[in-house]
Motif scaffolding. Structure first.
Motif: not given
Length: 247
Positions: A132-155
């Motif tokens: 549960a990364w929310g115990l040490s990360m704020d929502d903005e940082a987590i959304w950054g990881m989500v944005a990266f996951l949308r970008w990642l496939p096929g790279r």
């Protein structure tokens, strides 16, 4: 009708007793190197997906198209996720091979949604090794990881390395830890200070250099509160001496 209800109650009691007996006997193998039988696996899968779907139904997804957000997520993914979820061109890791259920290879994944990814990253999944990364990360940082996951496939591997090199490394604003001194907030931006020669990103940085420095960031986060304080204070002394020599 009364007989039908009575029969249903009896069947329920017998079924519960049988389930308890199976659990108590230890006959069901919980070892990670023996997969669930297909029926159990499917039931757990349905329960997981329904639980996440219910809890993300009203979640508002921000704009994930920002390059800055993707770059922030790239640094955190490299530091916190690649060991289990891999990166483009990366072979299986020793850690990932030993996990069950096996973490998905996110560079080849399809079908998830931003809301689902955010909730799972923030809250984790029981009995799956997903923290549960929310115990040490704020929502903005987590959304950054989500944005990266949308970008990642096929790279390609080269695309991935460029994205990580353009990031701030392992960074999610603040790290909170409870200790005997109370709540202490360690700002990790000190690691990225441009005057800290050890952590300065050279123009010709290769993947080995990047991996080495990310491992240093992972090590820092593993330290105790007191050790973090000592590390920060020690690095501040290095920076102070460096600036004095430059002036």
């Amino acid at each position: 009708m009364k007989n039908v209800l009575s029969a249903a109650v009896v069947l329920l009691i017998v079924g519960a007793g049988a389930a308890f007996g199976l659990l108590w006997s230890g006959a069901y193998n919980v070892a990670a190197d023996e997969p669930h039988n297909p029926a159990v696996h499917r039931l757990l899968e349905i329960g997981r997906e329904r639980s996440v779907a219910v809890r993300t139904a009203a979640l508002q997804v921000p704009d994930l198209g920002s390059a800055e957000l993707v770059h922030q997520g790239a640094g955190n993914y490299a530091a916190m996720c690649a060991g289990c979820h891999l990166r483009p061109g990366m072979g299986d890791t020793e850690l990932r091979r030993g996990l069950y259920p096996q973490p998905p290879e996110l560079s080849a994944r399809q079908g998830s949604t931003p809301a689902r990814d955010f909730w799972i990253i923030k809250h984790g999944l029981k009995a799956s090794a997903m923290p549960a990364w929310g115990l040490s990360m704020d929502d903005e940082a987590i959304w950054g990881m989500v944005a990266f996951l949308r970008w990642l496939p096929g790279r390609s591997p080269a695309d991935y390395e460029v994205a990580v090199a353009a990031s701030s490394g392992h960074s999610h604003n603040h790290y909170h830890e409870e200790g005997e001194e109370g709540t202490f907030q360690v700002r990790e931006s000190w690691i990225r200070d441009k005057n800290m020669v050890v952590f300065q990103m050279p123009r010709d940085a290769n993947s080995a250099w990047i991996e080495h420095n990310l491992s240093q960031l992972r090590y820092f986060r593993s330290l105790s509160l007191r050790a973090k304080l000592e590390a920060v204070q020690g690095m501040e002394d290095v920076v102070r001496r460096f600036r004095q020599n430059e002036s």
